[in-house]
Write a protein that holds these residues in place. Structure first.
Motif, PDB file in Angstrom:
ATOM      1  N   VAL A 231       0.836  -1.204   0.000  1.00 25.89           N
ATOM      2  CA  VAL A 231       0.000   0.000   0.000  1.00 25.89           C
ATOM      3  C   VAL A 231       0.870   1.254   0.000  1.00 25.89           C
ATOM      4  O   VAL A 231       0.547   2.259  -0.650  1.00 25.89           O
ATOM      5  CB  VAL A 231      -0.962  -0.015   1.197  1.00 25.89           C
ATOM      6  N   TYR A 232       2.001   1.213   0.702  1.00 26.48           N
ATOM      7  CA  TYR A 232       2.926   2.349   0.673  1.00 26.48           C
ATOM      8  C   TYR A 232       3.421   2.589  -0.750  1.00 26.48           C
ATOM      9  O   TYR A 232       3.489   3.729  -1.221  1.00 26.48           O
ATOM     10  CB  TYR A 232       4.101   2.098   1.603  1.00 26.48           C
ATOM     11  N   ALA A 233       3.773   1.511  -1.453  1.00 28.55           N
ATOM     12  CA  ALA A 233       4.238   1.649  -2.834  1.00 28.55           C
ATOM     13  C   ALA A 233       3.168   2.285  -3.708  1.00 28.55           C
ATOM     14  O   ALA A 233       3.446   3.190  -4.501  1.00 28.55           O
ATOM     15  CB  ALA A 233       4.639   0.281  -3.390  1.00 28.55           C
ATOM     16  N   VAL A 234       1.938   1.825  -3.560  1.00 30.42           N
ATOM     17  CA  VAL A 234       0.833   2.385  -4.342  1.00 30.42           C
ATOM     18  C   VAL A 234       0.646   3.868  -4.023  1.00 30.42           C
ATOM     19  O   VAL A 234       0.432   4.699  -4.909  1.00 30.42           O
ATOM     20  CB  VAL A 234      -0.461   1.593  -4.076  1.00 30.42           C
ATOM     21  N   SER A 235       0.759   4.218  -2.740  1.00 27.62           N
ATOM     22  CA  SER A 235       0.554   5.614  -2.331  1.00 27.62           C
ATOM     23  C   SER A 235       1.641   6.536  -2.877  1.00 27.62           C
ATOM     24  O   SER A 235       1.414   7.736  -3.041  1.00 27.62           O
ATOM     25  CB  SER A 235       0.504   5.706  -0.808  1.00 27.62           C
ATOM     26  N   GLN A 236       2.839   6.009  -3.159  1.00 30.95           N
ATOM     27  CA  GLN A 236       3.929   6.828  -3.669  1.00 30.95           C
ATOM     28  C   GLN A 236       3.925   6.951  -5.190  1.00 30.95           C
ATOM     29  O   GLN A 236       4.627   7.786  -5.755  1.00 30.95           O
ATOM     30  CB  GLN A 236       5.270   6.221  -3.233  1.00 30.95           C
ATOM     31  N   SER A 237       3.146   6.124  -5.868  1.00 39.14           N
ATOM     32  CA  SER A 237       3.204   6.082  -7.329  1.00 39.14           C
ATOM     33  C   SER A 237       2.737   7.377  -7.970  1.00 39.14           C
ATOM     34  O   SER A 237       3.246   7.768  -9.027  1.00 39.14           O
ATOM     35  CB  SER A 237       2.379   4.907  -7.855  1.00 39.14           C
ATOM     36  N   ALA A 238       1.764   8.046  -7.347  1.00 46.26           N
ATOM     37  CA  ALA A 238       1.266   9.287  -7.938  1.00 46.26           C
ATOM     38  C   ALA A 238       2.333  10.373  -7.935  1.00 46.26           C
ATOM     39  O   ALA A 238       2.423  11.178  -8.865  1.00 46.26           O
ATOM     40  CB  ALA A 238       0.022   9.764  -7.190  1.00 46.26           C
ATOM     41  N   ALA A 239       3.172  10.401  -6.889  1.00 41.40           N
ATOM     42  CA  ALA A 239       4.187  11.446  -6.776  1.00 41.40           C
ATOM     43  C   ALA A 239       5.453  11.121  -7.560  1.00 41.40           C
ATOM     44  O   ALA A 239       6.094  12.021  -8.112  1.00 41.40           O
ATOM     45  CB  ALA A 239       4.528  11.675  -5.303  1.00 41.40           C
ATOM     46  N   TYR A 240       5.837   9.849  -7.617  1.00 39.78           N
ATOM     47  CA  TYR A 240       7.144   9.495  -8.183  1.00 39.78           C
ATOM     48  C   TYR A 240       7.070   8.645  -9.449  1.00 39.78           C
ATOM     49  O   TYR A 240       8.090   8.434 -10.107  1.00 39.78           O
ATOM     50  CB  TYR A 240       7.987   8.764  -7.128  1.00 39.78           C
ATOM     51  N   GLY A 241       5.901   8.114  -9.787  1.00 42.38           N
ATOM     52  CA  GLY A 241       5.769   7.286 -10.985  1.00 42.38           C
ATOM     53  C   GLY A 241       6.054   5.827 -10.695  1.00 42.38           C
ATOM     54  O   GLY A 241       6.821   5.492  -9.790  1.00 42.38           O
ATOM     55  N   TRP A 242       5.426   4.943 -11.491  1.00 45.92           N
ATOM     56  CA  TRP A 242       5.538   3.505 -11.245  1.00 45.92           C
ATOM     57  C   TRP A 242       6.937   2.963 -11.509  1.00 45.92           C
ATOM     58  O   TRP A 242       7.300   1.894 -11.018  1.00 45.92           O
ATOM     59  CB  TRP A 242       4.520   2.752 -12.099  1.00 45.92           C
ATOM     60  N   GLY A 243       7.757   3.667 -12.302  1.00 49.50           N
ATOM     61  CA  GLY A 243       9.104   3.190 -12.580  1.00 49.50           C
ATOM     62  C   GLY A 243      10.137   3.607 -11.562  1.00 49.50           C
ATOM     63  O   GLY A 243      11.308   3.207 -11.653  1.00 49.50           O
ATOM     64  N   SER A 244       9.729   4.387 -10.550  1.00 48.70           N
ATOM     65  CA  SER A 244      10.667   4.876  -9.547  1.00 48.70           C
ATOM     66  C   SER A 244      11.036   3.779  -8.556  1.00 48.70           C
ATOM     67  O   SER A 244      10.226   2.907  -8.216  1.00 48.70           O
ATOM     68  CB  SER A 244      10.053   6.059  -8.802  1.00 48.70           C
ATOM     69  N   ALA A 245      12.285   3.850  -8.046  1.00 50.65           N
ATOM     70  CA  ALA A 245      12.712   2.903  -7.011  1.00 50.65           C
ATOM     71  C   ALA A 245      11.885   3.062  -5.746  1.00 50.65           C
ATOM     72  O   ALA A 245      11.702   2.095  -4.995  1.00 50.65           O
ATOM     73  CB  ALA A 245      14.189   3.109  -6.702  1.00 50.65           C
ATOM     74  N   ARG A 246      11.370   4.263  -5.499  1.00 53.06           N
ATOM     75  CA  ARG A 246      10.517   4.495  -4.329  1.00 53.06           C
ATOM     76  C   ARG A 246       9.229   3.685  -4.400  1.00 53.06           C
ATOM     77  O   ARG A 246       8.576   3.461  -3.381  1.00 53.06           O
ATOM     78  CB  ARG A 246      10.168   5.976  -4.198  1.00 53.06           C
ATOM     79  N   VAL A 247       8.858   3.278  -5.601  1.00 48.38           N
ATOM     80  CA  VAL A 247       7.648   2.467  -5.790  1.00 48.38           C
ATOM     81  C   VAL A 247       8.005   1.005  -5.988  1.00 48.38           C
ATOM     82  O   VAL A 247       7.435   0.108  -5.348  1.00 48.38           O
ATOM     83  CB  VAL A 247       6.827   2.990  -6.984  1.00 48.38           C
ATOM     84  N   LEU A 248       8.968   0.732  -6.850  1.00 52.35           N
ATOM     85  CA  LEU A 248       9.277  -0.648  -7.217  1.00 52.35           C
ATOM     86  C   LEU A 248       9.845  -1.460  -6.061  1.00 52.35           C
ATOM     87  O   LEU A 248       9.497  -2.638  -5.888  1.00 52.35           O
ATOM     88  CB  LEU A 248      10.259  -0.662  -8.394  1.00 52.35           C
ATOM     89  N   VAL A 249      10.713  -0.860  -5.247  1.00 53.88           N
ATOM     90  CA  VAL A 249      11.345  -1.614  -4.150  1.00 53.88           C
ATOM     91  C   VAL A 249      10.311  -2.039  -3.102  1.00 53.88           C
ATOM     92  O   VAL A 249      10.202  -3.230  -2.773  1.00 53.88           O
ATOM     93  CB  VAL A 249      12.495  -0.803  -3.520  1.00 53.88           C
TER      94      VAL A 249
END
Length: 496
Positions: A231-249
């Motif tokens: 859920v944290y990854a999903v919440s960060q996708s809007a700000a950083y994009g799905w290809g970001s390490a902040r989302v993928l990791v």
């Protein structure tokens, strides 16, 4: 009439005002607890700009005011539901209320972003314990089909209406008082609820494998961390994009943990946190799918409808809140008014009808633009959406908890609430990405800012309608219920 603790076969403590009066108080306590949970998830949205200015939040860390609550709630709901089964529904209910109330006090007094975010996380933990406990109490206390349907009707009406009322409450509090009262108002309400739960809610204890000995600790750790990470990854996708390490990791970590959880449940756990066999119950499986798509549509609409009213139609926060009243009333009427029909028809026809109204209302809302008026273009879709989703929330709760043994009530409640939270997070992030992409494209093509935003929000509301249609398809798999007569001469519904 004496209410019996079905897991211990021991009579529950009678209320002083007679059984009917006591049962009414039990229902009121459960509805108030759920009202606090849902309201707190939505009431903060209107106040975010004021909170950011007062506590010096940056544009990047303001999202954690909401995400801290959402991530923790979603991560701990399954464990919270299981705790009610293992340690007693009243005891766990009280723990959730106490934690939620104390965290609200800390949040209202916060003087820094870190303090407020931490308070929101502990509010989420309290809500994750309290929410499944409310459903567990209703499921074990109201066992007669008609009474059970009415109880779930009230609970569902409150659940749905609280989200819309939160926007109204937020607008009133921000405009007339201080944002701090968004949190501080929970303190006296929580104290009253704590006393009420302590007095009227009957306790349950499992017959065997009780307490910590029955807790699947490896399963609890993996599913909690897995859900929180995903859920944290999903919440960060809007700000950083799905290809970001902040989302993928965190997304990869969440998927790996959840896969490990399934292996633990299937092969190693002596007392699984989620016995996978529960999904062989077609009603439970289908109802959770309906809940996922229905809540994805509903709570995304709360977000985008607020933006339409403020940024496209130019409403103030207070007027925005007042504009939600027809939606709130529709949800209350839909959840409460449909309750007598559920024992007669079963959940499926209610779900099909409610989701049809929901999709129709959302498609009508998706036509709202800068020249739209409230009465002509907004009011009717709000009523359709509200009544439809009120009915859906009621019937989903019945379908997801019917036909299960008493010791599985907390499990089913936690599972349903977890599915709803996941639907809310995934739906909002998906539609937000579509909305931003459309608005950016229109701006690049030379459209005015307001027109570009309106186009993006219309696309998001159309997407919400498609979520409702997906829920409609899932509802087709809810078992048909047919009338049968018990040996005692009572008419009841049984799955066909």
């Amino acid at each position: 009439m004496t209410v019996t603790d079905r897991t211990t076969e021991r009579p529950a403590r009678p209320g002083r005002g007679g059984s009917g009066h006591r049962l009414g108080l039990v229902l009121a306590a459960c509805c108030l607890g759920q009202f606090m949970n849902v309201l707190d998830a939505s009431v903060v949205n209107v106040a975010l700009p004021v909170i950011a200015a007062d506590l010096d939040f940056t544009r990047h860390n303001l999202q954690f005011v909401n995400n801290a609550y959402t991530v923790v709630v979603c991560g701990f709901l399954l464990l919270g539901g299981r705790l009610a089964d293992l340690f007693g529904q009243r005891r766990v209910f009280l723990c959730g209320v106490g934690l939620f109330t104390f965290a609200s006090l800390v949040g209202g007094a916060a003087s820094s972003p870190a303090t407020l975010v931490l308070a929101r996380a502990f509010q989420g933990l309290g809500a994750a314990v309290m929410a499944p406990a409310t459903l567990t109490v209703l499921g074990t206390t109201f066992t007669e089909p008609g009474a059970r349907a009415r109880a779930f009707g009230w609970w569902s009406a409150v659940s749905g209406a609280a989200g819309a009322i939160g926007v109204l409450a937020g607008g009133v509090i921000v405009q007339w008082f201080s944002w701090r009262w968004i949190f501080l108002v929970n303190v006296p309400v929580g104290m009253l609820l704590f006393a009420g739960v302590r007095w009227v809610v009957p306790e349950t204890r499992p017959r065997r494998s009780g307490g910590a000995a029955g807790l699947d600790l490896p399963g609890a750790v993996t599913v909690t961390l897995g859900l929180m990470s995903a859920v944290y990854a999903v919440s960060q996708s809007a700000a950083y994009g799905w290809g970001s390490a902040r989302v993928l990791v965190p997304l990869a970590a969440g998927v790996a943990l959840l896969a490990g959880f399934l292996v633990i449940q299937a092969r190693f756990a002596r007392h699984p946190l989620v016995p996978l066999g529960i999904f062989r119950n077609r009603s439970v499986a289908a109802a959770n799918l309906v809940a996922f798509f229905g809540v994805a549509a509903l709570f995304s609409t709360f977000y985008f409808f607020t933006l339409v009213l403020q940024q496209v139609l130019g409403y103030s926060p207070l007027r925005t809140g007042l504009s939600y009243l027809p939606l709130s009333l529709g949800m209350a009427l839909g959840g409460w008014g449909i309750a007598p029909l559920v024992p007669r028809t079963g959940p499926r026809p209610i779900l099909l009808g409610g989701l049809t109204l929901t999709a129709t209302g959302l498609l009508l809302l998706s036509r709202v633009g800068v020249d739209s008026g409230y009465v002509g273009d907004v009011l009717v879709p709000c009523v359709l959406l509200g009544f439809g989703m009120g009915a859906v929330l009621n019937a989903t709760t019945n379908a997801a908890t019917a036909g299960l043994a008493p010791h599985q009530a907390g499990l089913a409640s936690g599972l349903l609430n977890t599915t709803r939270q996941l639907g809310s997070a995934v739906g909002l992030v998906t539609l937000a990405a579509l909305s931003v992409s459309r608005a950016d494209a229109r701006t690049g093509a030379g459209a005015a800012t307001t027109d570009a935003l309106a186009s993006g929000y219309r696309l998001a509301l159309t997407g919400a309608a498609f979520f409702a249609v997906a829920g409609l398809v899932a509802a087709l798999f809810v078992p048909v219920r047919k009338r049968s007569t018990s040996p005692q001469g009572d008419t009841e519904m049984v799955a066909a």
